[in-house]
Design a protein around this motif. Structure first.
Motif, short mmCIF file in Angstrom:
data_model
loop_
_atom_site.label_atom_id
_atom_site.label_comp_id
_atom_site.label_asym_id
_atom_site.label_seq_id
_atom_site.Cartn_x
_atom_site.Cartn_y
_atom_site.Cartn_z
N UNK A 71 48.51 120.55 2.12
CA UNK A 71 47.06 120.65 2.00
C UNK A 71 46.50 122.03 2.49
N UNK A 72 46.99 122.60 3.51
CA UNK A 72 46.43 123.82 4.04
C UNK A 72 46.79 124.93 2.85
N UNK A 73 48.31 124.88 2.21
CA UNK A 73 48.56 125.74 1.41
C UNK A 73 47.76 125.87 0.22
N UNK A 74 47.32 124.63 -0.54
CA UNK A 74 46.75 124.48 -1.89
C UNK A 74 45.10 124.75 -1.61
N UNK A 75 44.49 124.33 -0.35
CA UNK A 75 43.23 124.70 0.00
C UNK A 75 43.11 126.42 0.07
N UNK A 76 44.00 126.87 0.53
CA UNK A 76 43.95 128.51 0.90
C UNK A 76 43.71 129.23 -0.27
N UNK A 77 44.32 128.94 -1.31
CA UNK A 77 44.20 129.74 -2.40
C UNK A 77 43.99 129.19 -3.81
N UNK A 78 43.55 127.89 -3.95
CA UNK A 78 43.15 127.24 -5.05
C UNK A 78 41.68 127.50 -5.42
N UNK A 79 41.42 127.34 -6.65
CA UNK A 79 40.14 127.44 -7.10
C UNK A 79 39.27 126.28 -6.20
N UNK A 80 37.93 126.74 -5.97
CA UNK A 80 37.02 125.66 -5.40
C UNK A 80 36.70 124.43 -6.28
N UNK A 81 36.99 124.71 -7.54
CA UNK A 81 36.73 123.46 -8.40
C UNK A 81 37.69 122.20 -8.14
N UNK A 82 38.96 122.63 -7.50
CA UNK A 82 39.87 121.88 -7.25
C UNK A 82 39.91 121.11 -6.13
N UNK A 83 39.03 121.78 -5.14
CA UNK A 83 39.06 121.33 -3.83
C UNK A 83 38.68 119.84 -3.73
N UNK A 84 37.83 119.20 -4.41
CA UNK A 84 37.67 117.84 -4.25
C UNK A 84 38.72 116.88 -4.57
N UNK A 85 39.80 117.30 -5.57
CA UNK A 85 40.58 116.38 -5.92
C UNK A 85 41.69 116.87 -4.93
N UNK A 86 41.75 117.81 -4.37
CA UNK A 86 43.13 118.02 -3.19
C UNK A 86 42.61 117.26 -2.01
N UNK A 87 41.35 117.54 -1.39
CA UNK A 87 40.81 116.56 -0.31
C UNK A 87 41.07 115.14 -0.45
N UNK A 88 40.79 114.71 -1.87
CA UNK A 88 40.52 113.31 -2.02
C UNK A 88 42.21 112.82 -2.08
N UNK A 89 43.06 113.58 -2.32
CA UNK A 89 44.61 113.21 -2.62
C UNK A 89 45.10 113.25 -1.25
N UNK A 90 44.77 114.11 -0.36
CA UNK A 90 45.09 114.17 0.94
C UNK A 90 44.81 113.00 1.93
N UNK A 91 43.28 112.43 1.67
CA UNK A 91 42.94 111.35 2.41
C UNK A 91 43.64 110.05 2.11
N UNK A 92 43.82 109.82 0.72
CA UNK A 92 44.50 108.78 0.26
C UNK A 92 46.01 108.63 0.84
N UNK A 93 46.54 109.95 0.61
CA UNK A 93 48.10 110.00 1.23
C UNK A 93 48.03 109.69 2.75
N UNK A 94 47.09 110.15 3.37
CA UNK A 94 47.11 109.95 4.87
C UNK A 94 46.85 108.48 5.24
N UNK A 95 45.94 107.97 4.55
CA UNK A 95 45.55 106.58 4.83
C UNK A 95 47.04 105.66 4.56
N UNK A 96 47.58 105.87 3.23
CA UNK A 96 48.74 105.06 2.77
C UNK A 96 49.75 105.33 3.90
#
Length: 447
Positions: A71-96
């Motif tokens: 999560x830290x790696x991809x949020x650090x230098x990914x395009x801001x337009x992708x942040x929603x998808x990155x955060x959503x994926x991390x929340x889903x994985x964390x919950x599962x």
């Protein structure tokens, strides 16, 4: 250029101060709680609590290992337009993953109670399922802050979480209230719930995103995190397998005696943890902008800085182990003294391994880090079984020392080939640390 360097210096200074304070208060509360518990609990009960904490720490590391660094790696230098998808994926994985670990915890609770000959540990594991759910929410918030180079909320909420637990122990100690282990787990749950409420105010601006779980980003996080996941498992097994095997081969009391040496060493591990938190997001970004030469310097400089702080403390512990153990744990744990002397020796190698893992993960080589950590875990496991069976508690200390020496040698060879890292440079930076720190931060304030 000068402005960029000044900004970078400010990042390191501010982040370093916050993270050192965080780790200092964390170890202070942890050590303070241990200081009280070792006096309020008998040897068996303290050993049972030690085994419980060691096991639940594995569950925490499983979750953070799979998600945190990715999560830290991809949020650090990914395009801001992708942040929603990155955060959503991390929340889903964390919950599962949280639900899966809770299920495993419930399944193995009775088995662990049998092999450690302590049925009183079973209800602790049962109640821990609630604690684990709360800690998952708090961890997700912390990772979001760290990815955005913010550490204030992490510091405050960790202070709340550990402070509540510590205050409870202080009240019980001074009012001579007999503590029950199950009550300690209830206090953990309460402390986490309060921490979540506080942390929300630090991350609420980061939570304004559309929930979009995509297969693409779930796979990306998993593909990157799978090695960090394995690394975390191997790492935590390396640091807890000795206590677990002491509990099964000897007794929970033997595990408790060994844990005292580990707790003492945690006091000198503050700078290692603090700098690792800062180095990871910085190294991920600097690889993209400055290349591998900057990563080589980052590794050598960070390890040198840690060594400069650690060596005086380790020297004191090695020369006066009797005084330290007696002062911290009282006179009923004399068997911890020789364990502490051996522990000091391998503690000197920990900064090299910790920063090596941080650097390898950040430059996209998590597979190598995974293999190194798993090798160390396998060697440690085998040596612990052989040496504990033959020479008892001291066998655990010697097993960990030998496995750390082997891992250190292999890791430094790999870093030299990949990044041209020179181990000698770390000691040079350690030697230069104090005059540089004085000239840069102390002298300007004196003039």
């Amino acid at each position: 250029m000068a402005s960029e360097k000044s900004s970078n210096d400010q990042y390191w200074l501010k982040s370093g101060i916050i993270n050192v304070m965080q780790n200092f208060t964390s170890v202070l509360f942890g050590f303070g709680g241990f200081y009280l518990m070792v006096r309020m609990l008998d040897k068996h009960s303290f050993g049972v609590w030690t085994l419980f904490v060691a096991t639940t720490t594995i569950f925490e590391m499983v979750r953070s290992g799979l998600i945190q660094n990715a999560l830290i790696k991809y949020l650090s230098f990914s395009e801001s337009s992708e942040h929603n998808k990155i955060l959503s994926a991390s929340f889903a994985l964390c919950g599962g993953l949280t639900l899966l670990c809770i299920l495993i915890n419930l399944v193995i609770a009775h088995y662990l109670g049998q092999i450690w000959k302590s049925e009183e540990i079973v209800p602790l594991f049962m109640l821990y399922s609630v604690v684990y759910l709360f800690s998952g929410i708090l961890s997700q918030f912390h990772w979001m802050e760290q990815a955005n180079f913010r550490f204030n909320g992490i510091f405050v909420t960790n202070f709340v979480k550990q402070g509540v637990f510590f205050i409870y122990l202080v009240i019980c100690f001074f009012f001579k209230i007999k503590i029950n282990l199950i009550e300690l787990v209830y206090i953990q749950a309460l402390a986490l719930l309060l921490s979540i409420m506080v942390e929300y105010f630090f991350v609420k601006d980061l939570l304004n995103f559309a929930f979009q779980v995509t297969t693409e980003w779930v796979k990306k996080l998993l593909n990157y995190g799978k090695y960090a996941f394995g690394t975390s498992i191997g790492s935590i097994l390396s640091s807890t397998i000795d206590q677990m095997m002491l509990g099964s081969l000897l007794s929970p009391a033997a595990s408790g005696a060994f844990n005292i040496a580990v707790r003492i060493m945690n006091l000198v591990d503050i700078p290692t943890n603090a700098i690792a938190v800062i180095v990871f997001p910085q190294s991920a970004r600097r690889l993209a902008t400055d290349g591998e030469a900057a990563i080589k310097y980052l590794y050598e400089k960070s390890v040198g800085t840690i060594l400069a702080v650690l060596i005086p403390a380790l020297l004191f512990l090695f020369l006066f182990p009797d005084f330290v153990v007696s002062f911290i744990a009282g006179d009923k744990y004399e068997e911890t003294v020789p364990i502490l002397k051996v522990t000091v020796l391998y503690c000197l190698l920990i900064p090299f391994g910790r920063q090596c893992g941080t650097i390898l993960d950040s430059i996209g080589r998590p597979k190598i880090n995974f293999m190194l950590v798993m090798l160390n875990a396998v060697i440690n496991l085998g040596l612990n079984y052989i040496l504990i069976s033959r020479i008892g508690v001291m066998g655990a200390a010697y097993a960990t020392l030998i496995s750390n020496i082997v891992s250190f040698t292999i890791a430094q060879t790999i870093l030299n080939r990949i990044l041209k890292v020179n181990t000698l440079n770390t000691f040079i930076y350690a030697y230069r640390f104090y005059p540089e720190f004085f000239m840069k931060y102390i002298k300007p304030r004196l003039t």
